[in-house]
Scaffold this active site. Structure first.
Site, PDB file in Angstrom:
ATOM      1  N   ASP A 266       1.490  -1.364   0.225  1.00  0.00           N
ATOM      2  CA  ASP A 266      -0.096  -0.048  -0.005  1.00  0.00           C
ATOM      3  C   ASP A 266       1.183   1.247   0.090  1.00  0.00           C
ATOM      4  OD1 ASP A 266      -2.096   2.134   0.321  1.00  0.00           O
ATOM      5  OD2 ASP A 266      -3.032  -0.282   1.164  1.00  0.00           O
TER       6      ASP A 266
ATOM      7  N   HIS B 138      -3.749   3.403  -4.796  1.00  0.00           N
ATOM      8  CA  HIS B 138      -2.692   2.170  -3.504  1.00  0.00           C
ATOM      9  C   HIS B 138      -1.442   2.070  -3.812  1.00  0.00           C
ATOM     10  CE1 HIS B 138      -6.118   2.696  -0.444  1.00  0.00           C
ATOM     11  NE2 HIS B 138      -7.015   2.695  -1.217  1.00  0.00           N
TER      12      HIS B 138
ATOM     13  N   GLU C 114     -10.490   1.908  -4.296  1.00  0.00           N
ATOM     14  CA  GLU C 114     -10.248   3.530  -4.686  1.00  0.00           C
ATOM     15  C   GLU C 114      -9.269   3.776  -4.855  1.00  0.00           C
ATOM     16  OE1 GLU C 114     -11.461   3.801   0.420  1.00  0.00           O
ATOM     17  OE2 GLU C 114      -9.402   2.881   0.105  1.00  0.00           O
TER      18      GLU C 114
HETATM   19  C1  ACM Z   1     -10.398  -0.557   2.078  1.00  0.00           C
HETATM   20  O1  ACM Z   1     -11.050  -0.416   2.889  1.00  0.00           O
HETATM   21  N1  ACM Z   1     -10.269  -0.051   1.214  1.00  0.00           N
HETATM   22  C2  ACM Z   1     -10.813  -1.904   1.722  1.00  0.00           C
END
Ligand code: ACM
Length: 756
Positions: free
Chosen positions: A201, A278, A334
């Site tokens: 991440d 991410h 996201e």
């Molecule tokens: C998440 O909580 N972004 C999967």
């Protein structure tokens, strides 16, 4: 066995005084609660003379040895391995045994034998876990004679769901391999079987990839330890040598060790490699993999660039060599689409592949990676955003933004793992935030986790089969250390364990409270930093309009605690009334309550005012309607007896964008002595006190006489939360009560109008 030895054994047995007895059905403290438990009324004595039968296939010796170790750790002796007399623990692996699941087992305790039977090794392993929990239960162990007196019982057990998971984010903060193993140990004890390892991440890349050593050389470290400080600051990466650098990663050797350790505990480790979003850390090192060609601009891969796929496939190839898991998690959550919109390569890809938009572009990447994984015999797993732009064939969805994504996917015939934020996000507060270390927000006490059921009512029987199970997620922005991670995980993870194992009909929150109290002690003894539950007394209220009374129930998340209370608002002491049953009030009282242990009060005292006032149930006529966004319970809200709490979104506070101008019809002419109206102020979201409040009375509904006015004195330039009762006292007979509150600014939130 020689006769002489036998005599010695018999005499030792008598010495231990473990003769078979009739015992009452005890309360087993097993989590997760087994499917079927029937006591047969006797007792088995487990002591130094109990034999542990070894007639078992080599691969199952692990379970036998686990039991052997458990006994020797608790009692300090080694069980004798072999078949013999007087008592035996037998393991039976019988592949023809049909118990309804490969993870199923039977545990039968008779006065002479303990028999653990299963069709598969994993079943034997879970049988040992159940027996192990009985061995760590002090009610069955006599430390003096070092023997256990176990109730004779037949347990038949299998899981409700095949996917019983824990997710750990090791990017936001990094935790050692040893901590991961500690988590795996505890997972196994509670029959959890999937460890979802969030390895990559923005906050740090945590897995060694031989082909791309820069990932761990330069993106496993950052300039600041605290994740949120770093995120709000320069978000720069560093190397291990940089002064003050924070980070770390797992070598491939360490990962193999963890995967093997998990496998011995029948846990599959599912790696997560985030894409297409991410991924700031990757783009910082390989800017050409992002749309801008620059580091520190965005965190999305450029999907128009073939090199992105080359990179991803190379990384996943090494990942698949390390992780035998069928599921490979590719993130998918996201991702911003902004860069793709401006990127010539992405737009070219959209055109060439005849994609509709950037959502389909994302879906193109997920599908392509899914096909790559499938070609290697693996399955793609991703967060529910992978539904955007069309779900890749054979993808399994992890539903985190509520259950909607999971429901949609199951209806489309895709497998689903439920992990909705409301019940599965363990980065939320587990008790009153004022008493807790800083967390991301939300409120998820262990009993709320326990109340979860992973199959939504919207699914029919066929669709429901696609719900493989559920998972607890620990995101770690606010979890800087392993000790803190334990605090967030336990005991909530035990709730989740029962949610996914025990049949829904068998779940019982009150009984779970009892068992969790026991397991909190067990976890503490193991050196786990478990949260020992909230000291708060919760006050639940019910308005009984038939008997014209308010009923108040005092509750705690602790099991059968002593609660003492007062009705005059004073702080409860060790001589205050002990709460036994619902408190009924026909008038008004300020209830204060606290937990007591051995005459000592907890620090937390809960206080709330309850009224059965003259206005309850009376009709309210509105000149200006309340806001459609904050209706609370609608027309009955202001006289329903229930009072708004600390947040205007709690469904009790009614919101107004105009003046409050209401008339309450008391149905008959009455003596009225006071009218009080409560308001809230929280200037951040634009919630203000009224300028003033006025109360008028009328007998006929036309001619009103003002009884008084109160001006607001709360300053409107302070960010704090204010609650204020505007109370006007007088003596007057009347049937209609008009309350007017002049709006100052933004929203006014009102509840309740209390009339005496
Ligand atoms: C998440 O909580 N972004 C999967």
């Amino acid at each position: 066995m020689k006769i002489k030895n036998l005599v010695v054994l018999l005499s030792i047995c008598m010495l231990f005084s473990c003769t078979a007895q009739k015992v009452q059905n005890p309360s087993l403290n097993i989590i997760p609660l087994p499917e079927k438990v029937s006591f047969t009324g006797g007792e088995f004595c487990l002591n130094e003379e109990t034999f542990l039968q070894l007639a078992i296939a080599k691969e199952d010796v692990g379970s036998v040895m686990l039991l052997h170790t458990m006994v020797s750790e608790i009692a300090g002796y080694d069980l004798i391995m072999g078949s013999g007399f007087p008592t035996m623990i037998k393991f039976t692996l019988d592949t023809t045994l049909k118990l309804g699941s490969e993870e199923a087992y039977q545990l039968k305790i008779t006065p002479q034998e303990i028999i653990i039977s299963a069709g598969e090794s994993v079943g034997l392993f879970y049988g040992v876990q159940t027996l192990g929990q009985m061995l760590t239960d002090p009610q069955f162990y006599d430390a003096e004679s070092k023997s256990w007196r176990l109730p004779t019982v037949e347990i038949t057990d299998k899981p409700s769901f095949s996917y019983r998971g824990l997710h750990l984010d090791v990017s936001r903060h990094f935790y050692s391999k040893e901590f991961v193993m500690k988590c795996l140990d505890i997972m196994a004890e509670y029959k959890l079987n999937k460890f979802h390892w969030h390895l990559t991440d923005a906050a740090g890349w945590r897995i060694e990839i031989k082909k791309y050593p820069e990932l761990t050389e330069r993106a496993a470290w950052r300039s600041e330890k605290d994740c949120m400080t770093w995120w709000k600051g320069d978000r720069k990466y560093a190397t291990a040598e940089t002064e003050g650098a924070y980070g770390g990663f797992y070598t491939q050797e360490e990962i193999r060790e963890v995967v093997a350790y998990a496998a011995q505990r029948h846990i599959t480790v599912i790696p997560e490699i985030e894409m297409p979003g991410h991924s700031e850390e990757v783009v910082s090192i390989y800017p050409h993999l992002g749309c801008y060609g620059e580091p520190y601009r965005n965190g999305e891969f450029c999907i128009g660039n073939e090199e992105t796929f080359e990179f991803v496939e190379n990384v996943l190839t090494e990942v698949m060599e390390l992780f035998p898991s069928e599921f490979i998690h590719i993130g998918g959550d996201e991702a911003s689409k902004a860069a793709w919109r401006k990127c010539a390569k992405c737009q070219r890809r959209i055109k060439r592949e005849k994609l509709k938009d950037e959502e389909e572009l994302q879906s193109y990447m997920i599908s392509r990676v899914g096909k790559f994984l499938e070609s290697k015999g693996r399955k793609l797993l991703g967060w529910d955003e992978i539904l955007e732009g069309g779900l890749a064939k054979a993808a399994t969805v992890m539903s985190w933004r509520g259950e909607a994504g999971g429901i949609k996917s199951a209806k489309m015939g895709h497998d689903v793992i439920m992990t909705p934020g409301s019940h599965c996000y363990f980065d939320s507060y587990q008790a009153d935030p004022k008493t807790q270390p800083l967390a991301i927000g939300g409120f998820l006490p262990y009993l709320k986790v326990y109340s979860y059921h992973p199959v939504p009512a919207e699914l029919n029987t066929e669709e429901a089969k696609h719900i493989l199970g559920a998972q607890a997620n620990l995101w770690t922005e606010y979890v800087p250390t392993a000790v803190h991670a334990e605090y967030m995980l336990f005991p909530r993870l035990l709730s989740l364990a029962e949610v996914v194992w025990t049949p829904r009909e068998q779940k019982d929150a009150e009984d779970f409270k009892r068992r969790i109290a026991h397991h909190i002690e067990i976890l503490k003894n193991k050196g786990v930093n478990v949260f020992t539950l909230s000291d708060r007394v919760d006050m639940l209220m019910e308005v009984d309009t038939i008997n014209k009374q308010v009923k108040v129930v005092l509750e705690s998340e602790k099991y059968q605690p002593e609660i003492r209370y007062t009705l005059d608002g004073s702080v409860p002491s060790s001589s205050s009334m002990i709460y036994k049953d619902t408190i009924c009030m026909t008038d008004s009282a300020s209830v204060s309550a606290a937990l007591f242990v051995k005459d000592r009060s907890s620090e937390t005292v809960s206080t709330e005012r309850f009224d059965y006032h003259k206005g309850i149930g009376k009709k309210v006529n509105y000149t200006h309607m309340y806001s459609g966004s904050y209706p609370a319970a609608g027309m009955t809200t202001l006289t329903d007896g229930y009072r708004g709490g600390l947040t205007y979104g709690d469904g009790r506070w009614q919101g107004f964008l105009k003046h409050l101008d209401i008339v309450i019809d008391m149905e008959e002419v009455l003596d009225i002595n006071s009218v009080s109206v409560k308001f809230m102020q929280l200037t951040g979201p634009g919630v203000y006190m009224p300028k003033y409040v006025s109360v008028s009375i009328s007998e006929n509904g036309d001619d009103f006489q003002e009884m008084g006015q109160i001006k607001n004195t709360i300053p409107n330039n302070k960010p704090d939360l204010f609650l204020k009762d505007f109370k006007i006292s007088f003596k007057k007979t009347g049937r209609y009560i008009r309350v007017f509150a002049a709006k100052q600014s933004g929203f006014m939130f009102v509840d309740e109008v209390v009339i005496y």
